[in-house]
Design a protein around this motif. Sequence first.
Motif, mmCIF file in Angstrom:
data_model
loop_
_atom_site.group_PDB
_atom_site.id
_atom_site.type_symbol
_atom_site.label_atom_id
_atom_site.label_comp_id
_atom_site.label_asym_id
_atom_site.label_seq_id
_atom_site.Cartn_x
_atom_site.Cartn_y
_atom_site.Cartn_z
ATOM 1 N N GLU A 211 36.894 -25.249 -33.805
ATOM 2 C CA GLU A 211 36.697 -24.314 -34.911
ATOM 3 C C GLU A 211 35.234 -23.967 -35.170
ATOM 4 O O GLU A 211 34.876 -22.795 -35.290
ATOM 5 C CB GLU A 211 37.323 -24.867 -36.187
ATOM 6 C CG GLU A 211 37.240 -23.907 -37.371
ATOM 7 C CD GLU A 211 37.939 -24.441 -38.599
ATOM 8 O OE1 GLU A 211 37.938 -23.735 -39.629
ATOM 9 O OE2 GLU A 211 38.475 -25.552 -38.535
ATOM 10 N N ASP A 212 34.368 -24.963 -35.270
ATOM 11 C CA ASP A 212 32.961 -24.700 -35.594
ATOM 12 C C ASP A 212 32.017 -24.901 -34.412
ATOM 13 O O ASP A 212 30.801 -24.807 -34.555
ATOM 14 C CB ASP A 212 32.504 -25.546 -36.779
ATOM 15 C CG ASP A 212 32.583 -27.041 -36.497
ATOM 16 O OD1 ASP A 212 33.044 -27.425 -35.394
ATOM 17 O OD2 ASP A 212 32.197 -27.836 -37.383
ATOM 18 N N GLY A 213 32.564 -25.212 -33.253
ATOM 19 C CA GLY A 213 31.745 -25.429 -32.060
ATOM 20 C C GLY A 213 31.120 -26.803 -31.963
ATOM 21 O O GLY A 213 30.422 -27.104 -30.993
ATOM 22 N N LEU A 214 31.389 -27.665 -32.940
ATOM 23 C CA LEU A 214 30.709 -28.960 -33.017
ATOM 24 C C LEU A 214 31.627 -30.143 -32.730
ATOM 25 O O LEU A 214 31.197 -31.299 -32.800
ATOM 26 C CB LEU A 214 30.086 -29.138 -34.397
ATOM 27 C CG LEU A 214 29.036 -28.092 -34.793
ATOM 28 C CD1 LEU A 214 28.662 -28.259 -36.261
ATOM 29 C CD2 LEU A 214 27.807 -28.199 -33.900
ATOM 30 N N PHE A 215 32.889 -29.867 -32.402
ATOM 31 C CA PHE A 215 33.872 -30.932 -32.220
ATOM 32 C C PHE A 215 33.397 -31.994 -31.234
ATOM 33 O O PHE A 215 33.454 -33.199 -31.511
ATOM 34 C CB PHE A 215 35.209 -30.345 -31.745
ATOM 35 C CG PHE A 215 36.239 -31.370 -31.399
ATOM 36 C CD1 PHE A 215 37.038 -31.927 -32.378
ATOM 37 C CD2 PHE A 215 36.423 -31.790 -30.082
ATOM 38 C CE1 PHE A 215 37.996 -32.882 -32.066
ATOM 39 C CE2 PHE A 215 37.375 -32.737 -29.754
ATOM 40 C CZ PHE A 215 38.163 -33.287 -30.748
ATOM 41 N N PHE A 216 32.929 -31.560 -30.058
ATOM 42 C CA PHE A 216 32.575 -32.525 -29.013
ATOM 43 C C PHE A 216 31.275 -33.261 -29.326
ATOM 44 O O PHE A 216 31.093 -34.411 -28.896
ATOM 45 C CB PHE A 216 32.518 -31.832 -27.658
ATOM 46 C CG PHE A 216 33.876 -31.421 -27.162
ATOM 47 C CD1 PHE A 216 34.722 -32.345 -26.573
ATOM 48 C CD2 PHE A 216 34.329 -30.120 -27.329
ATOM 49 C CE1 PHE A 216 35.994 -31.977 -26.134
ATOM 50 C CE2 PHE A 216 35.586 -29.750 -26.903
ATOM 51 C CZ PHE A 216 36.428 -30.669 -26.311
ATOM 52 N N TYR A 217 30.380 -32.671 -30.082
ATOM 53 C CA TYR A 217 29.174 -33.391 -30.493
ATOM 54 C C TYR A 217 29.552 -34.560 -31.405
ATOM 55 O O TYR A 217 28.968 -35.644 -31.309
ATOM 56 C CB TYR A 217 28.203 -32.453 -31.203
ATOM 57 C CG TYR A 217 27.653 -31.362 -30.319
ATOM 58 C CD1 TYR A 217 26.813 -31.659 -29.250
ATOM 59 C CD2 TYR A 217 27.981 -30.027 -30.533
ATOM 60 C CE1 TYR A 217 26.317 -30.663 -28.417
ATOM 61 C CE2 TYR A 217 27.491 -29.016 -29.714
ATOM 62 C CZ TYR A 217 26.658 -29.347 -28.664
ATOM 63 O OH TYR A 217 26.176 -28.355 -27.841
ATOM 64 N N ARG A 218 30.510 -34.340 -32.285
ATOM 65 C CA ARG A 218 30.960 -35.422 -33.171
ATOM 66 C C ARG A 218 31.623 -36.534 -32.360
ATOM 67 O O ARG A 218 31.321 -37.721 -32.539
ATOM 68 C CB ARG A 218 31.941 -34.880 -34.215
ATOM 69 C CG ARG A 218 31.350 -33.844 -35.160
ATOM 70 C CD ARG A 218 32.337 -33.530 -36.284
ATOM 71 N NE ARG A 218 31.870 -32.405 -37.091
ATOM 72 C CZ ARG A 218 32.261 -31.150 -36.930
ATOM 73 N NH1 ARG A 218 33.152 -30.859 -35.990
ATOM 74 N NH2 ARG A 218 31.773 -30.185 -37.697
ATOM 75 N N GLU A 219 32.553 -36.134 -31.468
ATOM 76 C CA GLU A 219 33.294 -37.123 -30.690
ATOM 77 C C GLU A 219 32.381 -37.905 -29.752
ATOM 78 O O GLU A 219 32.476 -39.135 -29.660
ATOM 79 C CB GLU A 219 34.394 -36.408 -29.875
ATOM 80 C CG GLU A 219 35.476 -35.760 -30.713
ATOM 81 C CD GLU A 219 36.329 -36.771 -31.428
ATOM 82 O OE1 GLU A 219 36.853 -37.695 -30.772
ATOM 83 O OE2 GLU A 219 36.495 -36.645 -32.674
ATOM 84 N N ILE A 220 31.512 -37.209 -29.055
ATOM 85 C CA ILE A 220 30.651 -37.876 -28.069
ATOM 86 C C ILE A 220 29.601 -38.741 -28.753
ATOM 87 O O ILE A 220 29.317 -39.856 -28.304
ATOM 88 C CB ILE A 220 29.999 -36.834 -27.136
ATOM 89 C CG1 ILE A 220 31.079 -36.143 -26.296
ATOM 90 C CG2 ILE A 220 28.960 -37.485 -26.225
ATOM 91 C CD1 ILE A 220 30.573 -34.959 -25.487
ATOM 92 N N SER A 221 29.027 -38.277 -29.853
ATOM 93 C CA SER A 221 27.984 -39.052 -30.536
ATOM 94 C C SER A 221 28.509 -40.396 -30.984
ATOM 95 O O SER A 221 27.837 -41.429 -30.840
ATOM 96 C CB SER A 221 27.441 -38.271 -31.731
ATOM 97 O OG SER A 221 26.778 -37.101 -31.307
ATOM 98 N N VAL A 222 29.717 -40.409 -31.530
ATOM 99 C CA VAL A 222 30.320 -41.679 -31.981
ATOM 100 C C VAL A 222 30.721 -42.528 -30.779
ATOM 101 O O VAL A 222 30.410 -43.719 -30.702
ATOM 102 C CB VAL A 222 31.533 -41.399 -32.886
ATOM 103 C CG1 VAL A 222 32.278 -42.706 -33.199
ATOM 104 C CG2 VAL A 222 31.093 -40.733 -34.177
ATOM 105 N N GLY A 223 31.404 -41.910 -29.801
ATOM 106 C CA GLY A 223 31.868 -42.672 -28.654
ATOM 107 C C GLY A 223 30.749 -43.209 -27.785
ATOM 108 O O GLY A 223 30.824 -44.328 -27.272
#
Length: 286
Positions: A220-232
């Motif tokens: 939706e906002d283009g930031l989904f994978f940054y959130r997932e990868i940063s935590v993982g």
Amino acid sequence: MKYKEIYHYGVCQLSDVGIEEKEWDARLLLEYVCHTDRNDLLVHGDREVPESEKDRYFALIEERKRHVPLQHITGEQEFMGLVFKVDGHVLIPRQDTEILVEEALRHLHDGMNLLDMCTGSGCILLSLLYYSNGCSGTGVDISKEALVLARENAAQISRLAGGKEEISNCRFLQSDLFEKLEGKYDMIVSNPPYIPTEVISGLMEEVRDYEPMEALDGKEDGLFFYREISVGAYDFLKGGGYLFYEIGHDQANAVEDIMEKAGYREVTVVKDYAGLDRVVYGWKPA
């Protein structure tokens, strides 16, 4: 027909359908077909081109007129001074991504273990290994077809490097992000999907219609994978290890915030040669 006449035909044909880089594309396709270089247009422009080469060139021009990416027609793209195979299963390597590789190389030391998340063609990981010593690497992607191409590129770059051990020993793993991953890494790099879903329909035809949706769609906002990868990534990075991202030009503040909230320190933004924000990176405290 003469070499320069065929070239001008190609330019006119591409101009008629609004191809912006018509001169560049017409010349590269002609060089691809005739196995020539950029000097031939100036030095040997009056030479006659065999009928078979002329016909093939005209056919490729017709493909390009349909907005098929130049790289999909030739099957290759230069990146970091190396040539990589590309097709419709991977994102075409772009000059902007070289900024990510260059910044990562500044922090890369001999013997490091690297992870390239959303590896696609493998161009980021293989470039880092080619220009380093004693490093090892893993490329991860959810696409089985992308990984087939990445392995072909690894073999091609390894031959170019005379069987360089780092490239010969790198591995590629099919995984949904960190799902099947094990071990710890000194550096994680990623050019994840970062285009908001609603924006994709307005992209140029070459991108929208021919590049893989899973490599473009950042939700939706283009930031989904940054959130997932940063935590993982935090659990897979060694203490002091770096996480590097390529970002969209307007995403720096948001990605900085995501990384800082995930615990990374000294989060830094790097601009590309056009002066646009292009890379964000930070490190995990010990």
